[in-house]
Design an enzyme around this catalytic site. Sequence first.
Site, mmCIF file in Angstrom:
data_model
loop_
_atom_site.group_PDB
_atom_site.id
_atom_site.type_symbol
_atom_site.label_atom_id
_atom_site.label_comp_id
_atom_site.label_asym_id
_atom_site.label_seq_id
_atom_site.Cartn_x
_atom_site.Cartn_y
_atom_site.Cartn_z
ATOM 1 N N HIS A 271 0.811 -1.213 0.000
ATOM 2 C CA HIS A 271 0.000 0.000 0.000
ATOM 3 C C HIS A 271 0.843 1.261 0.000
ATOM 4 O O HIS A 271 0.372 2.332 -0.393
ATOM 5 C CB HIS A 271 -0.928 0.010 1.225
ATOM 6 C CG HIS A 271 -1.786 1.239 1.294
ATOM 7 N ND1 HIS A 271 -2.748 1.527 0.351
ATOM 8 C CD2 HIS A 271 -1.789 2.278 2.157
ATOM 9 C CE1 HIS A 271 -3.333 2.666 0.649
ATOM 10 N NE2 HIS A 271 -2.764 3.154 1.735
ATOM 11 N N CYS A 272 2.098 1.183 0.422
ATOM 12 C CA CYS A 272 2.874 2.407 0.652
ATOM 13 C C CYS A 272 3.667 2.879 -0.557
ATOM 14 O O CYS A 272 3.397 3.933 -1.120
ATOM 15 C CB CYS A 272 3.823 2.197 1.841
ATOM 16 S SG CYS A 272 2.974 2.043 3.428
ATOM 17 N N ILE A 273 4.681 2.130 -0.964
ATOM 18 C CA ILE A 273 5.669 2.643 -1.910
ATOM 19 C C ILE A 273 5.078 2.929 -3.299
ATOM 20 O O ILE A 273 5.442 3.918 -3.926
ATOM 21 C CB ILE A 273 6.869 1.695 -2.003
ATOM 22 C CG1 ILE A 273 7.484 1.496 -0.608
ATOM 23 C CG2 ILE A 273 7.941 2.268 -2.928
ATOM 24 C CD1 ILE A 273 8.604 0.504 -0.565
ATOM 25 N N LEU A 275 2.205 4.079 -3.997
ATOM 26 C CA LEU A 275 1.188 5.121 -3.956
ATOM 27 C C LEU A 275 1.639 6.400 -3.257
ATOM 28 O O LEU A 275 1.467 7.511 -3.768
ATOM 29 C CB LEU A 275 -0.072 4.596 -3.242
ATOM 30 C CG LEU A 275 -0.666 3.277 -3.742
ATOM 31 C CD1 LEU A 275 -1.894 2.928 -2.913
ATOM 32 C CD2 LEU A 275 -1.030 3.371 -5.207
ATOM 33 N N ASP A 276 2.205 6.251 -2.069
ATOM 34 C CA ASP A 276 2.395 7.400 -1.184
ATOM 35 C C ASP A 276 3.292 8.506 -1.738
ATOM 36 O O ASP A 276 3.015 9.688 -1.494
ATOM 37 C CB ASP A 276 2.931 6.935 0.173
ATOM 38 C CG ASP A 276 1.954 6.008 0.892
ATOM 39 O OD1 ASP A 276 0.773 5.983 0.485
ATOM 40 O OD2 ASP A 276 2.362 5.311 1.828
#
Length: 440
Positions: A271-273, A275-276
């Site tokens: 979910h992090c790299i 998108l964020d």
Amino acid sequence: MIKELEARIAARTARVGVIGQGYVGLPLALVFREAGFPVLGLDVDPAKIAAISRGESYIKHIGPDRVKAAVESGQYTATTDFERLRECDAILICVPTPLGPHREPDNSYIHSTAEKIAKQLRPGQLVVLESTTYPGTTDEEVKPLLEKSGLRFGEDFLLAFSPEREDPGRKDFSTKTIPKVVGGVDEASTRAAAALYGAALENVVPVSSARVAESCKLLENVFRSVNIALVNELKVIFDRMDIDVWEVIRAASTKPFGFMPFYPGPGLGGHCIPLDPFYLSWKAAEHGEWARFIELAGEINTRMPRYVAQKVADALNGDHKSVKGSRVLVLGLAYKANIDDDRESPSYEIIELLREGGADVDYCDPYFPKTHRTRKHDLGLSSVPLDAATFASYDAVVVATAHELFKDPKLFRGVRLVVDTRNMLPALVQGSGGPRVVKA
């Protein structure tokens, strides 16, 4: 207000509400319960709540014994009833922050959650946002939504940001032991949030503001995204030079200073790299600045599944076969090894690209007996058996995830061609009589 809340925290009588019982919220709720706090876990998905209430864990790396013990203790209750937020002294928001179709931030889950909280907000409560977002979200967006309750920030309630730092399946760090950054919208909020997390976690790192805490999380993810993009680009360059990027990284890693190894792959997942970093580049544009490293890294990383699909086509061509009509098996739907988390997994795009080329594509991943509808994909497939006879029936096997259960050399004895995106295959399967191995 803060003294009363701090007293309840110190006595562990403060009820902690955790909104979102997924990969971030569920372990956080369990840690607070294990620290002696009464906990209310809230989620809009009744199936999740029903499973938790039965003492079941639907996340593999979170043992069912932990969930069962929490439920049976009477200190942890899972519910879909958001009216019960009034019972809580602290409310922690752990909801998704996806990207829209044009890579724009989608804070709709944060907004809808803040609106739900506002309907139940009472004096003396602390609200903490944990969902990754761009700087300014907590004070510019969440605070005004909470103040629609008629209560005033600083007088009636406190507000802070504390970025989640979950890494599913990791053995050396856990929710409890990973240092927790905390930044309040004001000093009192920082103090209260630091006291709350400090009562359950081993190490709390207070910072001067919510904006610093929001930016901290983005820096962590941008750092990884840019460095992974670097080795992905080098992988492509070195491949054209007939140089093994994995050997290059191993050699560079012998330097005891000034180097940190990052590894290439078939694309970014989790979910992090993936998108964020784009949350920061979007916000930077609002201020007339352009995050060129972030955009370039995103361009390189997002083209990796297409690079893998092309390597499969080239490898099949080496066997005098075309992609069209070939049978291809993709190993792994999870975005990383040994977990049942497929969020943003590049495997989905690899499968779809190969299908578009005319291949007959299956997958094997015992962590996912069937595919499910994701934000972008709906493959409608079931995992094929994990055995050598099944593997040998395909024209090519693509290693997309390096699960330990895929590392048995016997599985590959009858396989003719392997396209390995993770440098997973043990050397003994590459010898005489083993498959032809192409690294991608």
